[in-house]
Every structure is written in structure tokens, then in C-alpha cells.
Motif scaffolding. Sequence first.
Motif, PDB file in Angstrom:
ATOM      1  N   VAL A  54       0.920  -1.162  -0.232  1.00 12.82           N
ATOM      2  CA  VAL A  54       0.114   0.605   0.287  1.00 12.82           C
ATOM      3  C   VAL A  54       0.497   1.197  -0.200  1.00 12.82           C
ATOM      4  CG1 VAL A  54      -1.729   1.798   1.421  1.00 12.82           C
ATOM      5  CG2 VAL A  54      -1.806  -1.211   1.305  1.00 12.82           C
ATOM      6  N   THR A  55       1.709   1.072   0.445  1.00 12.29           N
ATOM      7  CA  THR A  55       2.509   2.162   0.475  1.00 12.29           C
ATOM      8  C   THR A  55       3.424   2.866  -1.071  1.00 12.29           C
ATOM      9  OG1 THR A  55       4.490   0.870   1.198  1.00 12.29           O
ATOM     10  CG2 THR A  55       3.357   1.823   3.200  1.00 12.29           C
ATOM     11  N   ILE A  56       3.241   2.542  -1.564  1.00  9.46           N
ATOM     12  CA  ILE A  56       4.144   2.388  -3.049  1.00  9.46           C
ATOM     13  C   ILE A  56       2.768   3.353  -4.251  1.00  9.46           C
ATOM     14  CG2 ILE A  56       3.224   0.903  -4.382  1.00  9.46           C
ATOM     15  CD1 ILE A  56       5.250   0.580  -5.775  1.00  9.46           C
ATOM     16  N   TYR A  57       1.925   3.517  -3.246  1.00 14.61           N
ATOM     17  CA  TYR A  57       0.502   4.799  -3.231  1.00 14.61           C
ATOM     18  C   TYR A  57       0.771   5.328  -2.516  1.00 14.61           C
ATOM     19  CZ  TYR A  57      -1.799   0.396  -5.961  1.00 14.61           C
ATOM     20  OH  TYR A  57      -1.834  -0.939  -6.327  1.00 14.61           O
ATOM     21  N   LEU A  58       0.814   5.528  -1.995  1.00 12.15           N
ATOM     22  CA  LEU A  58       1.700   7.168  -0.986  1.00 12.15           C
ATOM     23  C   LEU A  58       1.979   8.581  -1.967  1.00 12.15           C
ATOM     24  CD1 LEU A  58       2.114   6.326   2.623  1.00 12.15           C
ATOM     25  CD2 LEU A  58      -0.223   6.600   1.963  1.00 12.15           C
ATOM     26  N   MET A  59       3.313   7.964  -2.044  1.00  9.78           N
ATOM     27  CA  MET A  59       4.464   8.819  -2.679  1.00  9.78           C
ATOM     28  C   MET A  59       3.797   9.981  -5.015  1.00  9.78           C
ATOM     29  SD  MET A  59       6.581  11.040  -3.093  1.00  9.78           S
ATOM     30  CE  MET A  59       7.772  10.555  -1.903  1.00  9.78           C
ATOM     31  N   PRO A  60       2.566   8.527  -4.986  1.00  7.79           N
ATOM     32  CA  PRO A  60       1.691   9.466  -6.203  1.00  7.79           C
ATOM     33  C   PRO A  60       1.244  10.025  -5.995  1.00  7.79           C
ATOM     34  CG  PRO A  60       2.826   6.980  -6.639  1.00  7.79           C
ATOM     35  CD  PRO A  60       2.563   7.099  -5.314  1.00  7.79           C
ATOM     36  N   LEU A  61       0.089   9.765  -4.621  1.00 10.32           N
ATOM     37  CA  LEU A  61      -0.735  10.768  -3.971  1.00 10.32           C
ATOM     38  C   LEU A  61       0.042  11.716  -3.707  1.00 10.32           C
ATOM     39  CD1 LEU A  61      -4.020  10.756  -3.112  1.00 10.32           C
ATOM     40  CD2 LEU A  61      -3.380   9.445  -1.049  1.00 10.32           C
ATOM     41  N   LEU A  62       0.562  11.766  -3.178  1.00 11.17           N
ATOM     42  CA  LEU A  62       1.417  13.712  -2.494  1.00 11.17           C
ATOM     43  C   LEU A  62       1.693  14.536  -3.154  1.00 11.17           C
ATOM     44  CD1 LEU A  62       2.593  15.125  -0.038  1.00 11.17           C
ATOM     45  CD2 LEU A  62       4.510  13.710  -0.657  1.00 11.17           C
ATOM     46  N   THR A  63       2.494  13.073  -4.338  1.00 12.08           N
ATOM     47  CA  THR A  63       2.819  14.593  -5.850  1.00 12.08           C
ATOM     48  C   THR A  63       1.650  14.869  -6.416  1.00 12.08           C
ATOM     49  OG1 THR A  63       3.025  12.362  -7.646  1.00 12.08           O
ATOM     50  CG2 THR A  63       5.206  12.903  -5.915  1.00 12.08           C
ATOM     51  N   CYS A  64       0.061  13.686  -6.378  1.00 10.12           N
ATOM     52  CA  CYS A  64      -1.079  14.910  -7.181  1.00 10.12           C
ATOM     53  C   CYS A  64      -1.376  15.498  -6.324  1.00 10.12           C
ATOM     54  CB  CYS A  64      -1.501  13.485  -7.436  1.00 10.12           C
ATOM     55  SG  CYS A  64      -1.415  11.861  -8.887  1.00 10.12           S
ATOM     56  N   PHE A  65      -1.134  15.290  -4.865  1.00 10.04           N
ATOM     57  CA  PHE A  65      -1.973  17.107  -4.395  1.00 10.04           C
ATOM     58  C   PHE A  65      -1.031  17.896  -4.070  1.00 10.04           C
ATOM     59  CE2 PHE A  65      -1.313  19.538  -0.056  1.00 10.04           C
ATOM     60  CZ  PHE A  65      -2.496  20.284  -0.001  1.00 10.04           C
ATOM     61  N   VAL A  66       0.178  17.971  -4.459  1.00  7.82           N
ATOM     62  CA  VAL A  66       1.076  18.980  -4.322  1.00  7.82           C
ATOM     63  C   VAL A  66       0.715  19.657  -5.852  1.00  7.82           C
ATOM     64  CG1 VAL A  66       3.438  19.977  -4.738  1.00  7.82           C
ATOM     65  CG2 VAL A  66       3.008  18.630  -2.723  1.00  7.82           C
ATOM     66  N   SER A  67       0.534  18.676  -6.580  1.00  5.98           N
ATOM     67  CA  SER A  67       0.358  19.530  -8.345  1.00  5.98           C
ATOM     68  C   SER A  67      -0.483  19.645  -8.231  1.00  5.98           C
ATOM     69  CB  SER A  67       0.775  18.063  -9.346  1.00  5.98           C
ATOM     70  OG  SER A  67       1.942  17.534  -8.972  1.00  5.98           O
ATOM     71  N   SER A  68      -1.834  19.116  -7.632  1.00  5.09           N
ATOM     72  CA  SER A  68      -3.232  20.173  -7.642  1.00  5.09           C
ATOM     73  C   SER A  68      -3.397  21.269  -6.967  1.00  5.09           C
ATOM     74  CB  SER A  68      -3.970  19.265  -6.736  1.00  5.09           C
ATOM     75  OG  SER A  68      -4.130  18.192  -7.941  1.00  5.09           O
ATOM     76  N   LEU A  69      -2.481  21.095  -6.184  1.00  5.60           N
ATOM     77  CA  LEU A  69      -2.202  22.961  -5.166  1.00  5.60           C
ATOM     78  C   LEU A  69      -1.275  23.695  -5.857  1.00  5.60           C
ATOM     79  CD1 LEU A  69      -2.315  23.974  -2.329  1.00  5.60           C
ATOM     80  CD2 LEU A  69      -0.301  22.989  -1.383  1.00  5.60           C
ATOM     81  N   ALA A  70      -0.373  23.660  -6.812  1.00  6.80           N
ATOM     82  CA  ALA A  70       0.606  24.484  -7.200  1.00  6.80           C
ATOM     83  C   ALA A  70      -0.248  25.375  -8.395  1.00  6.80           C
ATOM     84  CB  ALA A  70       1.534  23.576  -8.062  1.00  6.80           C
ATOM     85  N   LEU A  71      -1.309  24.090  -8.820  1.00  2.00           N
ATOM     86  CA  LEU A  71      -1.860  24.304 -10.078  1.00  2.00           C
ATOM     87  C   LEU A  71      -3.171  25.572  -9.537  1.00  2.00           C
ATOM     88  CD1 LEU A  71      -2.436  21.679 -12.739  1.00  2.00           C
ATOM     89  CD2 LEU A  71      -1.688  24.096 -13.131  1.00  2.00           C
ATOM     90  N   ALA A  72      -4.160  24.769  -8.409  1.00  2.00           N
ATOM     91  CA  ALA A  72      -4.947  25.890  -7.504  1.00  2.00           C
ATOM     92  C   ALA A  72      -4.855  27.090  -7.544  1.00  2.00           C
ATOM     93  CB  ALA A  72      -5.361  25.168  -6.353  1.00  2.00           C
ATOM     94  N   MET A  73      -3.224  27.373  -7.328  1.00  2.00           N
ATOM     95  CA  MET A  73      -2.484  28.699  -7.244  1.00  2.00           C
ATOM     96  C   MET A  73      -2.189  29.433  -8.038  1.00  2.00           C
ATOM     97  SD  MET A  73       0.359  27.681  -3.988  1.00  2.00           S
ATOM     98  CE  MET A  73       1.090  29.014  -3.729  1.00  2.00           C
ATOM     99  N   LEU A  74      -1.136  28.706  -9.449  1.00  2.00           N
ATOM    100  CA  LEU A  74      -1.909  29.349 -10.188  1.00  2.00           C
ATOM    101  C   LEU A  74      -3.123  29.423 -10.776  1.00  2.00           C
ATOM    102  CD1 LEU A  74       1.671  27.245 -12.031  1.00  2.00           C
ATOM    103  CD2 LEU A  74       1.006  29.809 -10.986  1.00  2.00           C
ATOM    104  N   ALA A  75      -4.464  29.141 -11.100  1.00  2.00           N
ATOM    105  CA  ALA A  75      -5.011  28.905 -11.581  1.00  2.00           C
ATOM    106  C   ALA A  75      -5.676  30.850 -10.231  1.00  2.00           C
ATOM    107  CB  ALA A  75      -6.318  28.501 -11.344  1.00  2.00           C
ATOM    108  N   ASN A  76      -5.706  30.654  -9.270  1.00  2.00           N
ATOM    109  CA  ASN A  76      -5.714  32.146  -8.468  1.00  2.00           C
ATOM    110  C   ASN A  76      -5.353  33.198  -8.680  1.00  2.00           C
ATOM    111  OD1 ASN A  76      -5.792  33.523  -6.401  1.00  2.00           O
ATOM    112  ND2 ASN A  76      -7.710  32.285  -5.759  1.00  2.00           N
ATOM    113  N   ALA A  77      -4.155  32.877  -9.376  1.00  2.01           N
ATOM    114  CA  ALA A  77      -2.813  34.166  -9.197  1.00  2.01           C
ATOM    115  C   ALA A  77      -2.936  35.155 -10.843  1.00  2.01           C
ATOM    116  CB  ALA A  77      -1.294  33.193  -8.901  1.00  2.01           C
TER     117      ALA A  77
END
Length: 141
Positions: A54-77
Motif C-alpha cells: 500500500v505504501t507504493i501509492y502514497l508518493m503518487p498521491l502526495l505528488t498529485c496533491f502538490v501538483s493540484s495545489l500548485a495549479l490551484a495557486m496558479l489558476a487563482n493568481a
Amino acid sequence: MSFSILTDLDWLAVLVATVAFFALGGLWYSTLLFGKIWSRAVGLDMAGDEKPPVTIYLMPLLTCFVSSLALAMLANATGTDTVGEALALGVVAGLGLAAMALLVTGFFDPKKPQPMTWVAVTAGYHLLGLIVVSLIVALWP
């Protein structure tokens, strides 16, 4: 842009975008789509009965979160709030940033049996995923 923009984000949209990006990856790298091609490109032998931890899925989930957060920031800005603007943001992030970083990585990677195939599959996922993320974070009600 500053980090104070974090207070202006719709965090539910970020979480939904994270799950959508992550789920797309599950489908993209499954045997239904590009899993076998990707496995050959990186030289992995995927045993049919072998279940990854199960731990193999944690890193991709984290990277998806960071990418989504970054794009949300860019979309807002950038005031991105239409379908056309969201598509443009997703293409710029997916093709201009993610795909180009993957291309240079694949170009100089002699360890993968098929590095350009790896680039094509992986960059395709990130391009489509970041377009989906951009649409969600920019158009969320």
C-alpha cells in the motif's frame, strides 16, 4: 503571487482534483491502458499475482496533491476561470513544464530499455492529468 494565496483557495476543489489526478494514474498505468508498455519501457517484469504494498501509492498521491495545489495557486493568481483558460493552463503546465522535464530526464537516462517510450507514456499522463486538474480547480463552483 505570495503564499497568502493559500487562504483564497477552494480546498475541496484541490482535494477533488488530487483524487481525479491520482485515479487517472491508476487507470493510465493499468493493463487496460499503458501499464504493459510502461513496464517494458522501464524494464520491469510485472508478476501477475504480485500485489504491491500500500505504501507504493502514497508518493503518487502526495505528488498529485502538490501538483493540484500548485495549479490551484496558479489558476487563482492568473484569474483562470473559464474552460479555455483552464485548458491553456493545463497545457502550459503539462506540456511546457512536466513533459519537458520528463523529456530531458528520458533523453539522458541510459538505464531504461526504452526511455522515449517511458517519456511518451509518462508525459501523456501528466499532460492529461494536469489538464483535468486545471479544469477542476479553475471551474469549481
